[in-house]
Scaffold this active site. Sequence first.
Site, short mmCIF file in Angstrom:
data_model
loop_
_atom_site.label_atom_id
_atom_site.label_comp_id
_atom_site.label_asym_id
_atom_site.label_seq_id
_atom_site.Cartn_x
_atom_site.Cartn_y
_atom_site.Cartn_z
N GLY A 1 -5.51 19.64 3.80
CA GLY A 1 -4.35 19.76 3.00
C GLY A 1 -4.47 19.27 1.69
O GLY A 1 -5.41 18.84 1.07
N VAL A 2 -3.42 18.89 1.05
CA VAL A 2 -3.05 18.49 -0.35
C VAL A 2 -3.86 17.32 -0.46
O VAL A 2 -4.77 16.80 -1.25
CB VAL A 2 -1.62 18.31 -0.92
CG1 VAL A 2 -1.66 17.53 -2.05
CG2 VAL A 2 -1.12 19.82 -1.13
N CYS A 3 -3.48 16.32 0.49
CA CYS A 3 -3.99 14.81 0.37
C CYS A 3 -5.42 14.76 0.43
O CYS A 3 -6.21 13.94 -0.49
CB CYS A 3 -3.56 14.00 1.54
SG CYS A 3 -4.15 12.52 1.64
N ARG B 1 7.74 15.77 -6.30
CA ARG B 1 7.08 16.85 -5.58
C ARG B 1 8.15 17.61 -5.00
O ARG B 1 9.20 17.17 -4.46
CB ARG B 1 6.05 16.34 -4.58
CG ARG B 1 4.97 15.81 -5.10
CD ARG B 1 3.72 15.13 -4.38
NE ARG B 1 3.28 16.48 -3.60
CZ ARG B 1 1.93 17.23 -4.26
NH1 ARG B 1 1.83 16.81 -5.42
NH2 ARG B 1 1.59 18.20 -3.39
N HIS C 1 -11.56 -18.85 4.54
CA HIS C 1 -11.79 -19.27 3.12
C HIS C 1 -13.30 -18.96 2.47
O HIS C 1 -14.21 -19.14 3.22
CB HIS C 1 -11.52 -20.68 3.12
CG HIS C 1 -11.46 -21.37 1.68
ND1 HIS C 1 -10.68 -21.24 0.93
CD2 HIS C 1 -12.68 -22.01 1.36
CE1 HIS C 1 -11.11 -21.91 -0.34
NE2 HIS C 1 -12.38 -22.76 -0.15
#
Length: 468
Positions: free
Chosen positions: A42-44, A267, A440
């Site tokens: 799709g678009v993504c 959109r 850390h």
Amino acid sequence: MNALEAVDTLVIGSGPGGYVAALRSSQLGMKTAVVERQQIGGVCTHVGCIPSKALIGEAERFTIRRQRGAVDKGSSYKEAQTFKQAVVDKQSGGVRFLLKTAGVTVLTGEASLIDAHTAAIHHAEDGERHIVFKHLILATGSRPIEISALPFGGRILSSTEALSLPEIPESLVVVGGGYIGVELGQMFARFGTKVTMLEGGEQILPGFEAELVEPVIRQLKKDGITILTGAKVTGADQYTSHIDLHYTRLNERDVVQAEYALITVGRKPNTDGTLGLENIGLSPTPQGLIEIDGQCRTSIPHIYAIGDIVQGPALAHKASYEAKIAAEAIAGKPSIIDYKAIPLVVFSHPEITSVGLSETECKQKSIPIVDGKSVFSINGRALALKETEGFVKIVAHATSGLVLGAQIVGAEASTLISELSLAIEMGATAEDLAMTIHPHPTLGEIIMEAAEQACGKMEKMKTREKTS
């Protein structure tokens, strides 16, 4: 698949909502097919999330190389486009592989609903075939909104065309200061394009608190972007080599000239056209959205809708989440929508993310809160990365300490927000985050320190209450 073969679940659309719905449906033992009219993913995958982030990443790397010495922005941009396409192809191939291994049938063509249990699949070369389904999941996505005064074509681009420009433009005017406009505008600016951004509202990135946006605005200006808020576009004149875009601002008319204009004003849901919702009696709202219940079920019990065509932010991860709910509801599971922890992300530099309730929203709802805030500038890892801009802010309930929301602006914010999303989802407290041992030196320590700040404020409140 035979022309009249039936399936348990038919999914229309193969974006991050559609293909996840198809996968989950098949995993739950249902015979599943997915229809895609253009490209799997799709678009993504092809003209949205994936290619834009590939180019944004390349722009970041180009900026670092440019700081070290002379670079050719033209060849670098062409290399970035080649890299982007390789990423898109690999991602699309991965989606296709997942569907194949899950046993999902992939149908190529335009789906039109004939009735509430039958769809016609139209293909230019293969003709038309019909498929009968017990359940249907609509995942048709959305497309860029077109401004009547600036119809797409020529030098007026949507995000789709902008992501595939063969050469880096010398100049660009971006209409709309939302996340798409900011992401793409900054990407082009970092490759050397002179960018002007026109936003109709008082602030770019509307919906985010001003303190989150301020570091991004500072960086956009450092990148050479001119930002004009309160600007209303009135029209444009296109020429062979450029475009003149007319706008009004502060009650005065003006014009900005650029090689291209990029329109990023939102959109529109893909619920019109040939989909055939009118054939089954399913009427979208005036905004083109389909109304659903808590399990993504429409007014027709066996038909579901997810993603950009339903209420809420048009986000790929929201669509994927709804996809699982819909497929599980079809399978009879008690899954239900809970939107309390949907992260919002802007892949700007620095990145912005937000999840849950903001401080402003809590005050509007009269929820007693404390906030904890810690900055990147004193974090060892941020100093080592030379990424010292930004902060983490945690919003917690003043008495229970439950994490209600969080906002981050800074390096790797899009990754860091997941810990805070999980905290909200699981009902964790600020103390839980503060007492979690973070390695850390890492950026994650900023979350721990923000939580410690919130806990400290809670302790002070309790002390005051005891002594009053």
